[in-house]
Design a protein around this motif. Structure first.
Motif, PDB file in Angstrom:
ATOM      1  N   LYS A  61      -3.442   6.449   0.747  1.00 27.00           N
ATOM      2  CA  LYS A  61      -2.353   5.474   0.770  1.00 27.00           C
ATOM      3  C   LYS A  61      -1.972   5.121   2.199  1.00 27.00           C
ATOM      4  N   ALA A  62      -1.946   6.126   3.076  1.00 29.96           N
ATOM      5  CA  ALA A  62      -1.596   5.891   4.482  1.00 29.96           C
ATOM      6  C   ALA A  62      -2.647   4.994   5.146  1.00 29.96           C
ATOM      7  N   MET A  63      -3.931   5.235   4.834  1.00 26.87           N
ATOM      8  CA  MET A  63      -5.001   4.432   5.417  1.00 26.87           C
ATOM      9  C   MET A  63      -4.913   2.979   4.951  1.00 26.87           C
ATOM     10  N   LEU A  64      -4.696   2.782   3.647  1.00 25.12           N
ATOM     11  CA  LEU A  64      -4.592   1.422   3.113  1.00 25.12           C
ATOM     12  C   LEU A  64      -3.374   0.693   3.680  1.00 25.12           C
ATOM     13  N   LYS A  65      -2.277   1.452   3.876  1.00 22.89           N
ATOM     14  CA  LYS A  65      -1.067   0.852   4.436  1.00 22.89           C
ATOM     15  C   LYS A  65      -1.318   0.352   5.856  1.00 22.89           C
ATOM     16  N   SER A  66      -2.145   1.091   6.608  1.00 21.43           N
ATOM     17  CA  SER A  66      -2.430   0.702   7.992  1.00 21.43           C
ATOM     18  C   SER A  66      -3.292  -0.559   8.061  1.00 21.43           C
ATOM     19  N   MET A  67      -3.937  -0.908   6.933  1.00 24.32           N
ATOM     20  CA  MET A  67      -4.799  -2.104   6.892  1.00 24.32           C
ATOM     21  C   MET A  67      -4.040  -3.346   6.449  1.00 24.32           C
ATOM     22  N   GLY A  68      -2.723  -3.177   6.197  1.00 25.15           N
ATOM     23  CA  GLY A  68      -1.916  -4.338   5.859  1.00 25.15           C
ATOM     24  C   GLY A  68      -1.392  -4.288   4.439  1.00 25.15           C
ATOM     25  N   PRO A  69      -0.365  -5.125   4.136  1.00 23.22           N
ATOM     26  CA  PRO A  69       0.286  -5.103   2.831  1.00 23.22           C
ATOM     27  C   PRO A  69      -0.648  -5.415   1.663  1.00 23.22           C
ATOM     28  N   LYS A  70      -1.666  -6.278   1.893  1.00 20.03           N
ATOM     29  CA  LYS A  70      -2.557  -6.661   0.809  1.00 20.03           C
ATOM     30  C   LYS A  70      -3.322  -5.442   0.287  1.00 20.03           C
ATOM     31  N   CYS A  71      -3.839  -4.635   1.203  1.00 19.90           N
ATOM     32  CA  CYS A  71      -4.568  -3.422   0.809  1.00 19.90           C
ATOM     33  C   CYS A  71      -3.605  -2.358   0.278  1.00 19.90           C
TER      34      CYS A  71
END
Length: 377
Positions: free
Chosen positions: A351-361
């Motif tokens: 979840k932390a990694m996806l959050k760092s890639m932006g709101p869409k991810c």
């Protein structure tokens, strides 16, 4: 692993609440505690019998009292209807458990039809040593609430009464249950390691006694978990009731204790066929359960140097098997907890990694599930 009965810490000058809070803090930190403070409190408390009252192993006319007013009103009503067993919450080895009958035998026909008077006389037996006492209703009520006083009469009990002291939050309570006359035939102690039955002990009171507590002259007979005499109760308890016990006690998120017991009493009328008998739980114990075959290794005043090697060789195989099963079950629970922790950490990391890639991810639930499935594979 906690090997201490509730009440022992306070009796030795300690603070039970402080100890329990410390154990809860350890549990919260992810370290397993057996039994946890909550399991010991809610499973070991006598009012656990009220929470299983509607199950096949319970008695529906089981009541718990936490205040003086409720105790006085409730006890006078149940006592007038039939013989009762009154159990304090804090005691062990039968102390503060009273089997009580009206000396006059003058019971009402319907529950609630009448109540006892203060001067009605009670015939009483305490379970810890099978000693008898005779008191009025008023004296017994006084002893239970305030202990020995000028209103309670003379008591030979080793206990001090005051069973409601501190209120519900401090463990002050009394449980009121119907007396089952077939207790004189003995009770069955089911010894369990987590969800596995490992042995059955038939505990028969000495002749003329009611309680089968150890040290009262009671006779213990040992059976294996597959004993045919008790096959009907065993099947019903292990397959039907056992999975429901922890949720019924409000402990659905906690594992079943490592080493614990259920004491069963036959509540059926004499002559009932074995397959139709109703056995009810008189007590759960998970705080400091004795392992009978290990008693020779128990250090006490007259045997201060007792050790494992004092266990007779004929009993060592069973002792080793039991210890091995405790270890196996304990490791399984720890492994399950560790796997859940790893799963949680993996989800948080993703979840932390996806959050760092932006709101869409970060908001793409389908992507998150696919990645977690890939990670597990």
């Amino acid at each position: 692993i906690v090997r201490c009965n509730p009440g022992q810490i306070k009796a030795d000058g300690g603070d039970q609440g402080k100890f329990d809070d410390s154990m809860r803090a350890i549990r919260k930190a992810g370290i397993q505690v057996w039994p946890s403070a909550d399991v010991m409190e809610f499973m070991g408390a006598k009012d656990a019998l009220c929470k299983i009252a509607s199950m096949s192993i319970g008695l529906e006319d089981t009541f718990a009292y936490y205040t003086e007013a409720a105790w006085v009103e409730g006890f006078k009503k149940t006592m007038k209807f039939q013989p009762r067993v009154i159990k304090q919450n804090r005691g062990s080895s039968g102390e503060g458990i009273w089997i009580i009958k009206l000396k006059s035998g003058d019971y009402c026909k319907e529950y609630g039809e009448a109540s006892c008077n203060d001067d009605d006389v009670l015939d009483m037996v305490e379970a810890n040593d099978n000693h008898s006492e005779e008191h009025t209703v008023a004296e017994f009520v006084e002893f239970c609430v305030h202990g020995r006083s000028d209103k309670s009469g003379e008591w030979t009990s080793q206990g001090v009464g005051k069973y409601l002291e501190g209120g519900k939050t401090a463990g002050g309570q009394l449980v009121d249950q119907r007396f089952c006359p077939r207790i004189v035939e003995g009770e069955l102690r089911y010894n369990c390691v987590v969800d596995s039955l490992v042995g059955i002990i038939h505990k028969k009171p000495k002749e003329g006694g009611i309680s089968a507590v150890g040290g009262t002259g009671s006779i213990y007979t040992y059976f294996g978990p597959s004993e045919q005499k008790f096959a009907s109760l065993t099947k019903s308890f292990v397959t039907t009731d056992l999975p429901k016990v922890m949720p019924a006690l409000g402990l659905g998120e906690e594992p079943i204790p490592l080493w614990w017991t259920s004491d069963f009493i036959n509540s059926s009328p004499p002559g009932t066929a074995a397959k139709d008998e109703k056995w009810i739980v008189g007590e759960f114990n998970c705080s400091c359960v004795g392992i009978s075959k290990c008693l020779p290794a128990y250090c006490k005043d007259d045997k201060p140097n007792a050790c494992y090697n004092d266990i007779p060789k004929k009993d060592l195989i069973e002792v080793k098997n039991m210890g091995g099963l405790v270890g196996k079950k304990g490791l399984a629970i720890l492994a399950q907890g560790a796997a859940a922790a790893r799963q949680c950490a993996a989800e948080d990391g993703l979840k932390a990694m996806l959050k760092s890639m932006g709101p869409k991810c970060a908001d793409d639930e389908a992507l998150f599930k696919k990645l977690m499935a890939w990670k597990r594979s």
